[in-house]
Write an enzyme that holds these catalytic residues in place. Structure first.
Site, mmCIF file in Angstrom:
data_model
loop_
_atom_site.group_PDB
_atom_site.id
_atom_site.type_symbol
_atom_site.label_atom_id
_atom_site.label_comp_id
_atom_site.label_asym_id
_atom_site.label_seq_id
_atom_site.Cartn_x
_atom_site.Cartn_y
_atom_site.Cartn_z
ATOM 1 N N THR A 1 0.845 -1.191 0.000
ATOM 2 C CA THR A 1 0.000 0.000 0.000
ATOM 3 C C THR A 1 0.871 1.227 0.000
ATOM 4 O OG1 THR A 1 -1.674 -1.087 1.336
ATOM 5 C CG2 THR A 1 -1.635 1.299 1.469
ATOM 6 N N GLY B 1 -4.868 -5.415 6.857
ATOM 7 C CA GLY B 1 -6.039 -4.552 6.917
ATOM 8 C C GLY B 1 -7.087 -4.997 7.917
#
Ligand code: ASP
Length: 339
Positions: free
Chosen positions: A198, A252
């Site tokens: 990310t 996440g």
């Protein structure tokens, strides 16, 4: 004709008040803005673009969108369409963006569009909604001028996927991102190990407004339809212009469980520095999950309204990049809780 303001400042000078005037100017200068902070080693390259915009008086919103566009297009990077696919071999992208007014937009499970961050911005600016997913997000992108890219894996991703298919085991490896970006061009692991990657970016601009962006191809070889923290406002990204902004990377699911980025911003509101707030959020995750965080990594970055920017990770190995007048695109090894 002398204006009232000119008259007052001339009178102040005459009255020997210069030190007071100089002091208030230097207080303004001491505040560290503009500033941009972003996750992992790839943040260095993304920050260059963001800084170019910020130092030319552009907004934090433009800087954080344009900055991560660089990473989304990097050939050997795991963000964007060159990232690892899901377990069906399809790359699906998640992204979010938020500005100083509380406007925000996000997309999840978006396929075949090169710049999910710009689609997220279009959701924010051109739709009545905050989040669009899957086919609907793609339709919206096409209706707003984005073009469809071929459904095709990058050669690195294809190699990783083929290797992964040999075992088809879901086993994320800590800090793969970091290894992936260490060389230039960055190498992907060749043994089909899991990859999560990310870029999140936060900026404070010269108008003293904060914005942020977050974009990812998510956890490599994830279940089809899996959505991570990155497109979820309050988890992967949160901005409150009274306080600052925060963003997350890593597993996440663990970030979502503590509404991580919102938590970091609220901890800063209570007076914690960006680093202390990120650390307290990590401690919250540890308290909640204990041993279940074994073999997992999560990390936060944050910036406050004074332009202090920092991060903190659950484990060793997380890096973030800061660009300001004081720190000229410095790559920093984040402090961490566990070795
Ligand atoms: N947080 C992202 C996700 O869970 C992955 C990452 O940060 O690398 O999708």
């Amino acid at each position: 004709m002398p204006t009232r303001r000119k008259f007052i400042s001339q009178t102040a000078l005459a009255a020997g008040m210069l030190p007071f005037v100089a002091k208030s100017l230097s207080i303004k200068k001491a505040a560290n803005f503009p500033v941009v902070i972003s996750t992992w080693d790839a943040g260095i390259r993304a920050n260059l673009k963001a800084w170019e915009l910020l130092s030319n008086g552009k907004t934090a919103l433009d800087a954080t969108e344009q900055g991560v566009l660089i990473t989304e297009s990097e050939m050997n990077c795991c963000v964007g369409l060159n990232g690892n696919p899901d377990r069906e071999g399809i790359v699906t992208l998640d992204a979010s963006i938020m500005n100083h007014l509380g406007d925000c937009g996000s997309v999840a499970a978006l396929e075949r569009i090169e710049h999910p961050i710009s689609v997220a911005r279009a959701v924010m600016e051109k739709s009545p909604h905050v989040m669009l997913v899957g086919e609907g997000a793609q339709q919206f992108a096409l209706a707003n001028g984005f073009s469809l890219k071929p459904q095709q894996l990058s050669s690195d991703a294809e190699k990783s996927y083929k290797n992964w298919l040999k075992t088809s085991e879901y086993k994320p490896i800590i800090n793969i991102e970091n290894q992936g970006h260490k060389t230039n061009p960055p190498n992907k692991l060749e043994n089909g190990q899991f990859n999560h990657d990310t870029i999140a970016m936060l900026a404070l601009d010269s108008f003293e407004n904060v914005s942020g962006s977050c974009t990812t191809s998510g956890m490599g070889f994830k279940y089809r339809g899996r959505v991570g923290d990155s497109p979820i406002i309050g988890s992967g990204l949160f901005v409150d212009n009274e306080v600052g902004a925060a963003a997350a990377t890593g597993h996440g699911e663990e970030v979502i469980r503590i509404a991580g980025s919102h938590l970091v911003v609220e901890l800063m509101r209570q007076g914690k520095s960006p680093e202390a707030a990120c650390r307290a959020a990590i401690e919250r995750a540890i308290k909640l999950r204990g041993d279940k965080l074994k073999d997992k990594q999560i990390a936060f970055i944050a910036v406050n309204k004074n332009g202090e920017a920092s991060g903190y990770a659950l484990r060793k190995g997380f890096t973030f990049a800061v660009y300001s007048h004081l720190q000229k695109n410095e790559l920093i090894n984040a402090k961490y809780f566990y070795e």
